[in-house]
Design a protein around this motif. Structure first.
Motif, mmCIF file in Angstrom:
data_model
loop_
_atom_site.group_PDB
_atom_site.id
_atom_site.type_symbol
_atom_site.label_atom_id
_atom_site.label_comp_id
_atom_site.label_asym_id
_atom_site.label_seq_id
_atom_site.Cartn_x
_atom_site.Cartn_y
_atom_site.Cartn_z
ATOM 1 N N ARG A 174 -48.441 -6.722 -17.596
ATOM 2 C CA ARG A 174 -49.404 -5.789 -16.999
ATOM 3 C C ARG A 174 -50.717 -5.784 -17.778
ATOM 4 N NH1 ARG A 174 -46.297 -1.491 -16.824
ATOM 5 N NH2 ARG A 174 -47.149 -0.374 -18.629
ATOM 6 N N GLY A 175 -50.608 -5.814 -19.114
ATOM 7 C CA GLY A 175 -51.804 -5.835 -19.942
ATOM 8 C C GLY A 175 -52.630 -7.089 -19.733
ATOM 9 N N LEU A 176 -51.971 -8.237 -19.650
ATOM 10 C CA LEU A 176 -52.682 -9.501 -19.419
ATOM 11 C C LEU A 176 -53.368 -9.496 -18.055
ATOM 12 C CD1 LEU A 176 -50.001 -11.973 -20.835
ATOM 13 C CD2 LEU A 176 -52.314 -11.674 -21.745
ATOM 14 N N ARG A 177 -52.698 -8.975 -17.059
ATOM 15 C CA ARG A 177 -53.293 -8.917 -15.713
ATOM 16 C C ARG A 177 -54.502 -7.990 -15.673
ATOM 17 N NH1 ARG A 177 -47.483 -8.525 -12.483
ATOM 18 N NH2 ARG A 177 -47.130 -10.785 -12.313
ATOM 19 N N ASP A 178 -54.503 -6.976 -16.534
ATOM 20 C CA ASP A 178 -55.636 -6.033 -16.590
ATOM 21 C C ASP A 178 -56.758 -6.521 -17.507
ATOM 22 O OD1 ASP A 178 -54.359 -4.344 -14.847
ATOM 23 O OD2 ASP A 178 -53.539 -3.028 -16.405
ATOM 24 N N GLY A 179 -56.609 -7.726 -18.054
ATOM 25 C CA GLY A 179 -57.674 -8.311 -18.850
ATOM 26 C C GLY A 179 -57.642 -7.976 -20.325
#
Length: 317
Positions: A108-113
């Protein structure tokens, strides 16, 4: 007249107050609405003890780093966020449940940048980090050939021990198994590998799996050209990188709180030089800091070392 001149010469000028302004690293709670930044994730684990390898106390590592990090000078304009700790609960029957929650949070963190920095804990924290980056890369580039995720691991050990269940020393073998299940390539470069800490069978296995490595006695300033050539070759061959740092890559003289004690290791200057070279590629997307044991960390020396490495890394983000 002479007296007047002497008075002017030795006249006490009113001193202006000296202003000291020292910046500290401000860390805010993580929420899904946060703008992209550095995302700290603690993982409470200590599997080394369960399998008789290492010393008890590594699960307190994340808290030790968190105490030191806010006192350091920030090396990036990006905000720091603390996503809290992931730990095994009464309802969890194994570390796999912890690893699953870590995987979901990091994905989720990676997808949120965000740029995740995972704090350990034993090196088993790297399994979910690899899985999250592998899945994220495959989702963002849905091509016929999945993006190549490379692992660069600063460590005295390969962490490639084959095991049907999760155990100490098997983190990247579990990552290799996951890559094969997902029909993805597995690229691994070990830096600072100690020949005395790994069996000949382990070196043979690493070779069979197509891994690359440099021994600790090869990681010297005199050997920078060869190190840089191997780093460049590896980096050029992958699309994104998981940077994993096991603090036992250093000697106990500078990292007394590493979970495995050793007399020799790679110098801090060489590790920092290599990290800067790797980070300058722009391909590092996730970082692990593993095996900090505060129980044996005199004057928080190893925690301070870990925060220094974190600030060196985020300078390039």
């Amino acid at each position: 007249m002479l007296v007047e001149q002497l008075k002017k010469l030795f006249k006490n000028e009113p001193q202006k107050p000296m202003l000291y302004h020292r910046k500290h690293t401000l860390i805010s709670p993580y929420t899904q609405q946060c703008q992209p930044g550095v995302m700290l994730v603690g993982v409470i684990s200590d599997l080394n003890v369960d399998w008789g390898r290492g010393r008890q106390g590594a699960k307190e590592g994340p808290a030790s780093i968190r105490r030191i990090l806010p006192r350091t000078h920030p090396q990036t304009a990006l905000p720091f966020y603390d996503a809290g700790d992931i730990e095994q609960t009464i309802d969890d029957h194994s570390f796999a449940a912890v690893s699953h929650r870590q995987h979901q949070l990091l994905l989720r963190g990676l997808r949120d940048g965000h740029f995740p920095v995972v704090l350990g804990g034993g090196h088993e924290i790297s399994i979910a980090s690899y899985q999250a980056l592998s899945d994220f890369s495959a989702d963002t580039q849905p091509t016929l050939t999945a993006p190549r995720v490379g692992v660069i691991n600063f460590d005295a050990h390969f962490e490639l021990r084959p095991s049907l269940s999760l155990r100490a020393g098997s983190a990247f073998h579990a990552a290799w198994c996951y890559s094969k299940q997902q029909q993805r390539d597995f690229d691994f470069l070990g830096l600072g590998i100690c020949d005395h800490a790994n069996s000949q069978a382990m070196f043979k296995l690493a070779q069979d799996l197509g891994c690359q490595w440099l021994l600790d006695n090869q990681m010297t300033a005199r050997n920078k050209k060869q190190i840089q050539a191997q780093l460049d070759s590896f980096i050029d061959n992958v699309d994104c990188i998981q940077l994993s740092i096991d603090l036992d890559v250093f000697s106990s003289s500078i990292a007394p709180g590493a979970n495995m004690t050793r007399m020799h290791g790679v110098s801090l200057s060489m590790v920092e030089w290599a990290i800067k070279h790797i980070m300058a590629s722009g391909k590092v997307k996730i970082v692990d800091i593993a095996e900090l044991n505060p129980e044996y960390d005199y004057d928080n020396q190893t925690a301070k070392l870990a925060t220094k490495l974190i600030q060196t890394i985020v300078h390039f983000v």
